[in-house]
Design a protein around this motif. Structure first.
Motif, PDB file in Angstrom:
ATOM      1  N   GLY A  71       0.589  -1.446   0.404  1.00  0.00           N
ATOM      2  CA  GLY A  71       0.154  -0.092  -0.003  1.00  0.00           C
ATOM      3  C   GLY A  71       0.651   0.962  -0.154  1.00  0.00           C
ATOM      4  N   ILE A  72       2.113   1.057  -0.103  1.00  0.00           N
ATOM      5  CA  ILE A  72       3.429   2.141  -0.479  1.00  0.00           C
ATOM      6  C   ILE A  72       2.565   2.924  -1.688  1.00  0.00           C
ATOM      7  N   GLY A  73       2.780   4.197  -1.838  1.00  0.00           N
ATOM      8  CA  GLY A  73       3.141   4.774  -3.342  1.00  0.00           C
ATOM      9  C   GLY A  73       4.392   5.011  -3.603  1.00  0.00           C
ATOM     10  N   VAL A  74       4.402   4.621  -5.632  1.00  0.00           N
ATOM     11  CA  VAL A  74       5.563   4.603  -5.190  1.00  0.00           C
ATOM     12  C   VAL A  74       5.596   6.079  -6.681  1.00  0.00           C
ATOM     13  N   GLY A  75       6.527   6.514  -6.861  1.00  0.00           N
ATOM     14  CA  GLY A  75       6.301   7.462  -8.563  1.00  0.00           C
ATOM     15  C   GLY A  75       8.044   7.129  -8.391  1.00  0.00           C
ATOM     16  N   TYR A  76       7.657   7.261 -10.295  1.00  0.00           N
ATOM     17  CA  TYR A  76       9.555   7.168 -10.764  1.00  0.00           C
ATOM     18  C   TYR A  76       9.777   8.129 -11.315  1.00  0.00           C
ATOM     19  N   LEU A  77      10.397   9.381 -11.335  1.00  0.00           N
ATOM     20  CA  LEU A  77      11.299  10.665 -11.940  1.00  0.00           C
ATOM     21  C   LEU A  77      12.454   9.971 -13.199  1.00  0.00           C
ATOM     22  N   LEU A  78      11.860  10.264 -14.034  1.00  0.00           N
ATOM     23  CA  LEU A  78      13.109   9.423 -15.234  1.00  0.00           C
ATOM     24  C   LEU A  78      13.995  11.307 -15.533  1.00  0.00           C
ATOM     25  N   ALA A  84      13.550   6.208 -30.908  1.00  0.00           N
ATOM     26  CA  ALA A  84      13.862   5.799 -29.419  1.00  0.00           C
ATOM     27  C   ALA A  84      12.831   6.087 -28.654  1.00  0.00           C
ATOM     28  N   GLY A  85      13.711   7.718 -28.078  1.00  0.00           N
ATOM     29  CA  GLY A  85      12.631   8.277 -27.445  1.00  0.00           C
ATOM     30  C   GLY A  85      11.605   7.917 -26.760  1.00  0.00           C
ATOM     31  N   PRO A  86      10.089   7.530 -27.692  1.00  0.00           N
ATOM     32  CA  PRO A  86       9.004   7.633 -27.593  1.00  0.00           C
ATOM     33  C   PRO A  86       9.037   5.998 -27.158  1.00  0.00           C
ATOM     34  N   LEU A  87       9.897   5.448 -27.766  1.00  0.00           N
ATOM     35  CA  LEU A  87       9.852   4.014 -27.221  1.00  0.00           C
ATOM     36  C   LEU A  87       9.720   3.756 -26.527  1.00  0.00           C
ATOM     37  N   ARG A  88      10.885   4.193 -26.177  1.00  0.00           N
ATOM     38  CA  ARG A  88      11.345   3.455 -24.833  1.00  0.00           C
ATOM     39  C   ARG A  88      10.607   4.191 -23.563  1.00  0.00           C
ATOM     40  N   THR A  89       9.929   5.848 -23.928  1.00  0.00           N
ATOM     41  CA  THR A  89       9.031   6.029 -22.967  1.00  0.00           C
ATOM     42  C   THR A  89       7.534   5.087 -22.973  1.00  0.00           C
ATOM     43  N   GLU A  90       6.690   4.946 -23.680  1.00  0.00           N
ATOM     44  CA  GLU A  90       6.361   3.234 -23.691  1.00  0.00           C
ATOM     45  C   GLU A  90       6.380   2.013 -22.780  1.00  0.00           C
ATOM     46  N   GLU A  91       7.337   2.231 -23.470  1.00  0.00           N
ATOM     47  CA  GLU A  91       8.514   0.137 -22.461  1.00  0.00           C
ATOM     48  C   GLU A  91       8.448   0.799 -20.778  1.00  0.00           C
ATOM     49  N   GLN A  92       8.743   1.770 -20.828  1.00  0.00           N
ATOM     50  CA  GLN A  92       8.760   1.965 -18.942  1.00  0.00           C
ATOM     51  C   GLN A  92       7.634   2.424 -18.383  1.00  0.00           C
ATOM     52  N   ARG A  93       7.066   2.481 -19.474  1.00  0.00           N
ATOM     53  CA  ARG A  93       5.086   3.011 -18.755  1.00  0.00           C
ATOM     54  C   ARG A  93       4.287   1.327 -18.421  1.00  0.00           C
ATOM     55  N   ARG A  94       5.007   0.783 -19.090  1.00  0.00           N
ATOM     56  CA  ARG A  94       4.891  -1.016 -19.202  1.00  0.00           C
ATOM     57  C   ARG A  94       5.042  -1.007 -18.144  1.00  0.00           C
ATOM     58  N   ALA A  95       6.329  -0.901 -17.368  1.00  0.00           N
ATOM     59  CA  ALA A  95       7.639  -1.827 -16.391  1.00  0.00           C
ATOM     60  C   ALA A  95       6.955  -1.339 -15.309  1.00  0.00           C
ATOM     61  N   GLY A  96       6.461   0.259 -15.039  1.00  0.00           N
ATOM     62  CA  GLY A  96       5.983   0.406 -14.148  1.00  0.00           C
ATOM     63  C   GLY A  96       5.175  -0.043 -13.889  1.00  0.00           C
ATOM     64  N   GLU A  97       4.242  -0.111 -14.470  1.00  0.00           N
ATOM     65  CA  GLU A  97       2.297  -1.233 -14.621  1.00  0.00           C
ATOM     66  C   GLU A  97       3.069  -2.388 -13.947  1.00  0.00           C
ATOM     67  N   ALA A  98       3.839  -3.238 -14.809  1.00  0.00           N
ATOM     68  CA  ALA A  98       3.916  -4.227 -14.061  1.00  0.00           C
ATOM     69  C   ALA A  98       4.484  -4.472 -11.735  1.00  0.00           C
TER      70      ALA A  98
END
Length: 258
Positions: free
Chosen positions: A58-65, A80-94
């Motif tokens: 239940g701890i909230g977590v934020g990422y700052l890249l 590469a930039g937009p692609l990696r942004t989308e992959e990071q979004r999915r990684a955070g969701e995981a």
């Protein structure tokens, strides 16, 4: 912050570093944690297992890249930039994060300085975390000579934690952005010999593996890179052995407030 207070914080940090063995991180009172890194995928090499454990509790977590990682693939940065942004979004969701911010500092040439410190302090004031996780900023880390972007990001994040708590450093954050000062209680550093650990279970390990696997296109551009499932469990088990638990993530921990 007074000089006496800063001195007390330094003494606390030294006491923790000298404590024998790894101690479990006391999560009492920690409701939000902010992780500050240079690139997409930086969190996914073991640290995301701790994130999975935190969010499950239940701890909230934020990422700052600080960058979009646009210089890290064998393709043009504009792709590469937009692609990696989308992959990071999915990684955070995981691993269940609630906040993802990606800034536009240049990948590969990230520079320590006031603009970087200001940007990180702004996010700290906006998210108001109880703990901040960042790299150590050291030249030599456990895996060798660290990336210059990682070093710049770590040093800037460490300083920005203090900046965010001082009304007279970057006063425009208060006057223009209406962000009041915020002092994090904990600073957790990666890339150094750990003083504390966060124990993680099999589910957190699996989610950590999935978070790195989310960087599918990035990893495909690195044919030599081992599969996440082949080494993430080994990393967690290695720290777990030092901590006396099946698997764990280690941090160099500094308490900034009493």
């Amino acid at each position: 912050m007074s000089e006496n207070t800063a001195g007390q914080q330094d003494e606390q940090g030294r006491d923790e570093e000298q404590a024998p063995g790894l101690q479990p991180l006391d999560e009492t009172g920690i409701e939000r944690i902010l992780l500050v890194v240079a690139h997409p995928d930086d969190i996914e090499y073991g640290t995301s297992a701790a994130v999975a454990g935190w969010t499950s509790r239940g701890i909230g977590v934020g990422y700052l890249l600080l960058t979009a990682g646009e210089a890290g693939m064998q393709r043009p940065p504009r792709e590469a930039g937009p692609l990696r942004t989308e992959e990071q979004r999915r990684a955070g969701e995981a691993v269940g994060i609630e906040r993802l911010a990606i800034l536009d500092f240049p990948d590969g040439t990230l520079e320590y300085g006031l603009p970087l410190r200001r940007a990180i302090a702004r996010e700290i004031r906006g998210y108001r975390p109880d703990a901040v996780v960042a790299g150590s900023g050291d030249l030599f880390v456990g895996w060798g000579i660290d990336h210059p972007d990682h070093r710049a990001a770590g040093l800037a994040a460490i300083d920005a934690v203090r900046d965010a708590d001082n009304r007279w450093v970057f006063p425009e954050l208060t006057s223009d952005d209406e962000l009041e000062p915020w002092g994090a209680t904990w600073l957790l550093l990666t890339g150094r010999a750990p003083t504390h650990y966060v124990a993680v279970d099999e589910e957190a390990e699996a989610r950590a593996v999935a978070s790195l696997e989310a960087h599918e296109a990035y990893l495909a551009d690195l044919p030599w890179h081992p599969k996440p499932a082949d080494f993430i469990p080994e990393i967690l088990a290695g720290t777990g052995k030092a901590a006396g638990v099946p698997r764990a993530v280690g941090f160099d921990v500094h308490r900034l407030r009493g």
